[in-house]
Scaffold this motif. Structure first.
Motif, mmCIF file in Angstrom:
data_model
loop_
_atom_site.group_PDB
_atom_site.id
_atom_site.type_symbol
_atom_site.label_atom_id
_atom_site.label_comp_id
_atom_site.label_asym_id
_atom_site.label_seq_id
_atom_site.Cartn_x
_atom_site.Cartn_y
_atom_site.Cartn_z
ATOM 1 N N VAL A 41 42.832 50.611 37.499
ATOM 2 C CA VAL A 41 42.421 50.158 38.791
ATOM 3 C C VAL A 41 41.953 48.706 38.587
ATOM 4 C CG1 VAL A 41 41.007 50.653 40.934
ATOM 5 C CG2 VAL A 41 42.036 52.482 39.446
ATOM 6 N N LEU A 42 41.026 48.408 37.731
ATOM 7 C CA LEU A 42 40.278 47.182 37.955
ATOM 8 C C LEU A 42 41.240 45.866 37.602
ATOM 9 C CD1 LEU A 42 36.644 47.759 36.646
ATOM 10 C CD2 LEU A 42 37.327 46.992 38.969
ATOM 11 N N PRO A 43 41.951 45.843 36.613
ATOM 12 C CA PRO A 43 43.031 44.909 36.380
ATOM 13 C C PRO A 43 43.845 44.794 37.845
ATOM 14 C CG PRO A 43 43.227 46.395 34.372
ATOM 15 C CD PRO A 43 42.232 47.006 35.513
ATOM 16 N N GLN A 44 44.246 45.836 38.437
ATOM 17 C CA GLN A 44 45.199 45.315 39.785
ATOM 18 C C GLN A 44 44.198 44.833 40.761
ATOM 19 O OE1 GLN A 44 47.728 48.663 40.407
ATOM 20 N NE2 GLN A 44 48.065 49.240 38.173
ATOM 21 N N ALA A 45 43.107 45.438 40.838
ATOM 22 C CA ALA A 45 42.082 44.934 41.799
ATOM 23 C C ALA A 45 41.632 43.426 41.689
ATOM 24 C CB ALA A 45 40.856 46.014 41.955
ATOM 25 N N LEU A 46 41.662 42.853 40.507
ATOM 26 C CA LEU A 46 41.293 41.922 40.277
ATOM 27 C C LEU A 46 41.982 40.651 41.003
ATOM 28 C CD1 LEU A 46 39.828 41.715 36.726
ATOM 29 C CD2 LEU A 46 38.502 41.418 38.637
ATOM 30 N N ARG A 47 43.189 40.893 41.054
ATOM 31 C CA ARG A 47 44.046 39.897 41.863
ATOM 32 C C ARG A 47 43.887 39.774 43.376
ATOM 33 N NH1 ARG A 47 48.977 42.507 43.870
ATOM 34 N NH2 ARG A 47 49.794 40.660 44.028
ATOM 35 N N VAL A 48 43.089 40.819 43.812
ATOM 36 C CA VAL A 48 42.711 40.766 45.260
ATOM 37 C C VAL A 48 41.053 40.301 45.317
ATOM 38 C CG1 VAL A 48 41.989 42.169 47.141
ATOM 39 C CG2 VAL A 48 44.062 42.738 45.905
ATOM 40 N N ILE A 49 40.312 40.469 44.133
ATOM 41 C CA ILE A 49 38.885 40.255 44.152
ATOM 42 C C ILE A 49 38.642 38.722 43.753
ATOM 43 C CG2 ILE A 49 36.806 40.548 43.009
ATOM 44 C CD1 ILE A 49 37.430 43.572 42.773
ATOM 45 N N VAL A 50 39.504 38.087 43.037
ATOM 46 C CA VAL A 50 39.223 36.698 42.679
ATOM 47 C C VAL A 50 39.064 35.628 43.804
ATOM 48 C CG1 VAL A 50 40.084 34.784 41.044
ATOM 49 C CG2 VAL A 50 39.815 37.183 40.161
ATOM 50 N N PRO A 51 40.142 35.603 44.525
ATOM 51 C CA PRO A 51 40.045 34.675 45.606
ATOM 52 C C PRO A 51 38.826 34.525 46.530
ATOM 53 C CG PRO A 51 42.134 35.306 45.445
ATOM 54 C CD PRO A 51 41.383 36.316 44.618
ATOM 55 N N PRO A 52 38.439 35.732 47.032
ATOM 56 C CA PRO A 52 37.285 35.735 47.896
ATOM 57 C C PRO A 52 35.807 35.777 47.083
ATOM 58 C CG PRO A 52 38.368 37.874 48.160
ATOM 59 C CD PRO A 52 39.275 37.166 47.339
ATOM 60 N N MET A 53 35.970 35.975 45.922
ATOM 61 C CA MET A 53 34.905 35.932 44.925
ATOM 62 C C MET A 53 34.450 34.567 44.830
ATOM 63 S SD MET A 53 32.655 38.010 43.739
ATOM 64 C CE MET A 53 33.132 39.777 43.137
ATOM 65 N N THR A 54 35.463 33.679 44.506
ATOM 66 C CA THR A 54 35.403 32.330 44.113
ATOM 67 C C THR A 54 35.107 31.532 45.281
ATOM 68 O OG1 THR A 54 37.309 32.552 42.689
ATOM 69 C CG2 THR A 54 36.609 30.129 43.438
ATOM 70 N N SER A 55 35.262 32.151 46.630
ATOM 71 C CA SER A 55 34.774 31.430 47.629
ATOM 72 C C SER A 55 33.174 31.739 48.011
ATOM 73 C CB SER A 55 35.584 31.862 49.120
ATOM 74 O OG SER A 55 35.238 31.308 50.259
ATOM 75 N N GLN A 56 32.783 33.054 47.663
ATOM 76 C CA GLN A 56 31.871 33.470 47.972
ATOM 77 C C GLN A 56 30.730 32.720 46.879
ATOM 78 O OE1 GLN A 56 30.734 35.200 50.447
ATOM 79 N NE2 GLN A 56 28.746 34.740 49.710
#
Length: 132
Positions: free
Chosen positions: A73-88
């Protein structure tokens, strides 16, 4: 200058040593932590929920069920998490520098008040130029 924490010791009528944290800094820190922490928690939650049920079920079909979150789950979720996390994180940098810029006049005001109450005037003060 090295940073060292030491234990406050009572010497005479006052304490010496230790570290003092101003209430303004604590308010700034708590405000930024709570505000940014809520956004980051929501980003991680949304990223995990973005992984489809079928892929989660495939991860649970493995013999080691406890590793499904970490290995599937986490490796697939990271592609969704990384862009908004960088913005935050960029927002956190901007907000902290803005908070320091807003707090700077408060710090100088406290310094000027302290100097005026102790009887010392700053050289830049127009009142020190008058001959009253």
């Amino acid at each position: 200058m090295p940073f060292a924490l030491d234990k406050p010791v009572l010497r005479g009528f006052n304490f010496s040593g230790g570290h003092v944290v101003s209430p303004e800094f604590v308010a700034l820190l708590v405000g930024l932590v709570v505000y940014t922490g809520a956004f980051i928690a929501e980003i991680v939650r949304a990223g995990i929920l973005a992984v489809s049920w079928g892929r989660r079920g495939g991860g649970r079909a493995r013999p080691a069920r406890g590793l499904a979150l970490r290995l599937v789950v986490l490796p697939q979720a990271l592609r969704v998490i990384v862009p908004p996390m960088t913005s935050q994180y960029l927002n956190l940098t901007k907000n902290s520098s803005l908070a320091v810029a807003i707090g700077f006049p408060d710090i100088t005001s406290i310094g000027n008040t302290t100097m005026n109450q102790t009887g010392r005037r700053s050289r830049a003060s127009p009142r020190s130029w008058s001959s009253t």
